[in-house]
Design a protein around this motif. Structure first.
Motif, short mmCIF file in Angstrom:
data_model
loop_
_atom_site.label_atom_id
_atom_site.label_comp_id
_atom_site.label_asym_id
_atom_site.label_seq_id
_atom_site.Cartn_x
_atom_site.Cartn_y
_atom_site.Cartn_z
N LYS A 1 -6.23 -16.22 -20.61
CA LYS A 1 -6.60 -17.53 -21.14
C LYS A 1 -7.26 -17.39 -22.51
O LYS A 1 -7.06 -18.21 -23.41
CB LYS A 1 -7.55 -18.24 -20.18
N ALA A 2 -8.06 -16.35 -22.66
CA ALA A 2 -8.71 -16.10 -23.95
C ALA A 2 -7.66 -15.82 -25.02
O ALA A 2 -7.74 -16.33 -26.15
CB ALA A 2 -9.67 -14.92 -23.84
N ILE A 3 -6.62 -14.99 -24.66
CA ILE A 3 -5.54 -14.68 -25.59
C ILE A 3 -4.76 -15.94 -25.94
O ILE A 3 -4.44 -16.19 -27.11
CB ILE A 3 -4.62 -13.60 -24.99
N GLU A 4 -4.52 -16.77 -24.94
CA GLU A 4 -3.78 -18.02 -25.16
C GLU A 4 -4.55 -18.95 -26.10
O GLU A 4 -3.97 -19.57 -27.01
CB GLU A 4 -3.55 -18.70 -23.81
N LEU B 1 -8.53 -11.72 -31.98
CA LEU B 1 -7.51 -11.58 -30.93
C LEU B 1 -7.36 -10.10 -30.55
O LEU B 1 -7.22 -9.76 -29.35
CB LEU B 1 -6.17 -12.14 -31.42
N ALA B 2 -7.40 -9.23 -31.55
CA ALA B 2 -7.33 -7.78 -31.28
C ALA B 2 -8.50 -7.33 -30.44
O ALA B 2 -8.34 -6.49 -29.52
CB ALA B 2 -7.29 -7.02 -32.60
N ASP B 3 -9.69 -7.88 -30.69
CA ASP B 3 -10.88 -7.54 -29.89
C ASP B 3 -10.67 -7.90 -28.42
O ASP B 3 -11.12 -7.17 -27.52
CB ASP B 3 -12.11 -8.26 -30.44
N ILE B 4 -9.98 -9.03 -28.19
CA ILE B 4 -9.73 -9.44 -26.80
C ILE B 4 -8.81 -8.43 -26.11
O ILE B 4 -9.05 -8.03 -24.97
CB ILE B 4 -9.12 -10.86 -26.76
N TYR B 5 -7.78 -7.98 -26.85
CA TYR B 5 -6.87 -6.99 -26.27
C TYR B 5 -7.59 -5.67 -26.00
O TYR B 5 -7.30 -4.97 -25.01
CB TYR B 5 -5.67 -6.75 -27.20
N ILE B 6 -8.53 -5.32 -26.89
CA ILE B 6 -9.31 -4.10 -26.67
C ILE B 6 -10.13 -4.23 -25.38
O ILE B 6 -10.17 -3.30 -24.55
CB ILE B 6 -10.23 -3.82 -27.88
N TYR C 1 -14.06 -17.19 -21.73
CA TYR C 1 -12.99 -16.64 -20.91
C TYR C 1 -13.16 -15.13 -20.73
O TYR C 1 -12.96 -14.58 -19.63
CB TYR C 1 -11.63 -16.92 -21.55
N VAL C 2 -13.52 -14.45 -21.83
CA VAL C 2 -13.67 -13.00 -21.76
C VAL C 2 -14.80 -12.61 -20.80
O VAL C 2 -14.66 -11.68 -19.99
CB VAL C 2 -13.92 -12.42 -23.16
N GLU C 3 -15.94 -13.35 -20.90
CA GLU C 3 -17.06 -13.06 -20.02
C GLU C 3 -16.69 -13.22 -18.55
O GLU C 3 -17.24 -12.55 -17.67
CB GLU C 3 -18.24 -13.98 -20.36
N LYS D 1 -2.08 -20.90 -34.62
CA LYS D 1 -0.97 -21.79 -34.97
C LYS D 1 -1.43 -23.03 -35.74
O LYS D 1 -0.60 -23.77 -36.26
CB LYS D 1 -0.23 -22.23 -33.70
N GLU D 2 -2.75 -23.24 -35.80
CA GLU D 2 -3.28 -24.44 -36.47
C GLU D 2 -3.09 -24.32 -37.99
O GLU D 2 -3.21 -23.23 -38.56
CB GLU D 2 -4.77 -24.62 -36.16
N ASP D 3 -2.80 -25.44 -38.59
CA ASP D 3 -2.57 -25.45 -40.05
C ASP D 3 -3.79 -24.97 -40.82
O ASP D 3 -3.65 -24.29 -41.84
CB ASP D 3 -2.19 -26.87 -40.50
N PHE D 4 -4.99 -25.36 -40.37
CA PHE D 4 -6.18 -24.99 -41.12
C PHE D 4 -6.45 -23.49 -41.08
O PHE D 4 -7.22 -22.97 -41.88
CB PHE D 4 -7.42 -25.78 -40.65
#
Length: 592
Positions: free
Chosen positions: A221-224, A249-254, A213-215, A231-234
């Motif tokens: 969509k990448a953030i989602e 996730l922070a890298d995506i925001y950057i 998504y990022v590329e 949210k996954e239990d594992f």
């Protein structure tokens, strides 16, 4: 500020050398398997040894350490190959190929997929062959066809781990073909399938999806996608994984150029890392935050962050289980390496011992073979010598017999009895022809021996006509045609009866020769009513006493040799009858 940053970097580099993040599950599994390895080495259980290596490889593979997993899969495979355990060769070869493929070692991966195909049954053979095609061909269509074939096979088998990998592979093909919608669908499908069965694989797929998504500049969509995995239990149940995913996730925001959200996320990851004792993860968060503060020229915040990290570092390290786990893992692997060295030494000792034992056994076999050869050769020589001796004794009987017969001829000539001399010579020549014809054989047909004895007695009767009569009795149950007996064995006893017993009688005597069957033996009875053995000795002249008779001695020697060579159990009994009324000779032969 620069000094603080350099000091922190030095401390973190030092800790980075100590800490290689490993899941506690991996450490526990390796410890468990190391104990099984020791037991397998002690009991020389090669199959269990290979199973333990394979299980260690599985632990590293599931934790994403593909280099280590390749090492242990290789050890397992080599032992399975040695044992020719085809099902396990297929299993280990396939997982080894997967580890190598994860490290982009394509050629060895193809080789191991091929080996797995060689030893596997139909379904597995098709899977491995399709993977060989997928990695070998350049055509995207051929790759896609091979992957689709595996998807169909794994759907039938309900192998979700393999199925998720197939969808990921298909997404890679879609990306190469720039088919964004299909790649997105396949990666999403792969993630949904793997998140329950293989969490580590699900994280890898999620990362691939977010990278995709990022590329393509689809940051939302990448953030989602990344928020979904958080949210996954594992992930929620594994604080280390949670910190890593927040950082990603922070890298995506950057990359989206939203530093404020990225800073908030990195602070959150830093706080969790401090609380749970994840030193390396805290370090990463600090470095990323420092980088963002530098961009915004917020030096105070950066200094404050580094001071906070340095102040909390000792407590953080004390909480960090990964340090202990890494030390345990290192010690465990050292023990495994030591076990392997011990096994190699034991195997080498066993090999040397076996070489010595086999050499000794070979030498003993050669020695025994030589002894047997020598023994058999000596035995053959002994037998040959005994046969020569037996033949010599038989031939020695002929001159003795001829000499006595010629004396008889001389007697007839001396008495001017030319007619009887001629008749005697005719009978004698007939007898001698029979004797000569059978002189080369140790055993002759019974009928021939009977004819010879009848001719001999007829000759002796001609000479001593007034001295004795004779009779020959043959048991009707004897098969005179098939029965074989030693030639001229009986004749010396008849000669003794006539010459040393009957001829000294003042009245006509009687000689009886009978052949009977007794307990599966041939019984020969020679009975005369001559003067007997003791009386015969008394009547010998001084000249006769000094001469050693060869007839009976030769006969007894022949009996011994025949018993030794042919195991005929010939027995001979010679005795005077009661009241010096003659001699009784009984011969028994085991020839029936």
């Amino acid at each position: 500020m620069k000094m603080i940053r350099l000091f922190v970097l030095f401390v973190l580099m030092f800790l980075g050398n100590l800490l290689f993040s490993q899941s506690s599950n991996v450490v526990q599994e390796v410890q468990t398997q190391s104990k099984r390895l020791k037991k397998a080495v002690d009991t020389k259980d090669e199959s269990s040894l290979a199973d333990s290596y394979y299980n260690i490889g599985e632990s590293f593979f599931n934790n994403g350490n593909f280099q280590k997993s390749e090492e242990y899969y290789t050890k397992a495979k080599n032992i399975y190959e040695k044992l020719n355990d085809k099902p396990n060769i297929e299993k280990a070869s396939r997982k080894l190929a997967k580890s190598q493929e994860k490290q982009n070692k394509i050629s060895p991966a193809i080789s191991n997929y091929n080996r797995a195909a060689e030893v596997s049954y139909s379904k597995s053979r098709a899977l491995n062959s399709n993977d060989v095609t997928r990695l070998s061909v350049n055509s995207a269509e051929a790759k896609e066809e091979a992957i689709q074939n595996n998807i169909q096979l794994n759907e039938k088998e309900k192998d979700k781990g393999e199925l998720a990998a197939n969808y990921t592979q298909m997404a890679d093909i879609n990306i190469q073909q720039n088919d964004i919608p299909k790649a997105e669908v396949n990666l999403t499908n792969a993630y949904k399938i793997s998140k329950k069965e293989a969490p580590q694989q699900a994280l890898e797929i999620n990362q691939k999806l977010t990278d995709f998504y990022v590329e393509n500049k689809k940051f939302d969509k990448a953030i989602e996608a990344k928020k979904t995995v958080l949210k996954e239990d594992f992930v929620k149940e594994n604080s280390k994984k949670q910190v890593e995913q927040i950082q990603e996730l922070a890298d995506i925001y950057i990359k989206k150029n939203d530093p404020k959200e990225a800073i908030d996320l990195l602070k959150k990851s830093y706080g969790i890392a401090l609380e749970k004792g994840h030193t390396l993860e805290a370090q990463k968060s600090v470095k990323k935050l420092d980088s963002l503060y530098n961009v915004s020229e917020n030096t105070d915040a950066s200094v404050k962050l580094y001071r906070d990290f340095l102040g909390k570092l000792p407590d953080l390290v004390s909480k960090d289980k990964s340090l202990v786990d890494e030390k345990i893992l290192e010690d465990t692997e050292q023990r495994i390496a030591q076990l392997e060295k011990e096994k190699q030494l034991k195997d080498e000792l066993i090999r040397k011992k076996n070489v010595f034992n086999y050499s000794l056994i070979f030498a003993l076999i050669v020695l025994i073979g030589l002894i047997i050869f020598i023994f058999r050769t000596l035995k053959k020589v002994q037998i040959k010598n005994k046969k020569i001796a037996l033949q010599s004794l038989r031939r020695e009987m002929n001159p003795h017999f001829i000499f006595n017969s010629l004396n008889s001829v001389n007697h007839f000539i001396a008495t001017n009895n030319e007619l009887e001399a001629n008749q005697y010579l005719t009978k004698f020549s007939k007898l001698m022809r029979g004797v000569m014809e059978n002189s080369t054989e140790d055993f002759i047909p019974f009928q021939q021996e009977l004819d010879l004895l009848q001719n001999y007695l007829a000759l002796e009767k001609t000479r001593f006509v007034d001295k004795f009569d004779y009779e020959i009795d043959v048991d009707e149950s004897l098969n005179t045609q098939s029965l074989k007996v030693p030639g001229m064995l009986v004749q010396p006893f008849l000669e003794n009866a006539i010459w040393h017993g009957l001829r000294y009688r003042t009245t006509k005597g009687f000689l009886n020769l009978s052949f009977e069957k007794e307990n599966e033996q041939l019984k020969i009875i020679i009975e005369d009513n001559g003067i007997g053995i003791e009386e015969s000795k008394k009547q010998k002249t001084e000249h006769q006493k000094t001469r050693k008779g060869r007839g009976m001695k030769n006969t007894l020697e022949r009996i011994d040799l025949l018993n030794d060579l042919y195991k005929k159990e010939i027995s001979c009994m010679v005795k005077d009858k009661e009241n010096n009324s003659g001699v009784l000779v009984i011969l028994k032969l085991n020839v029936l």
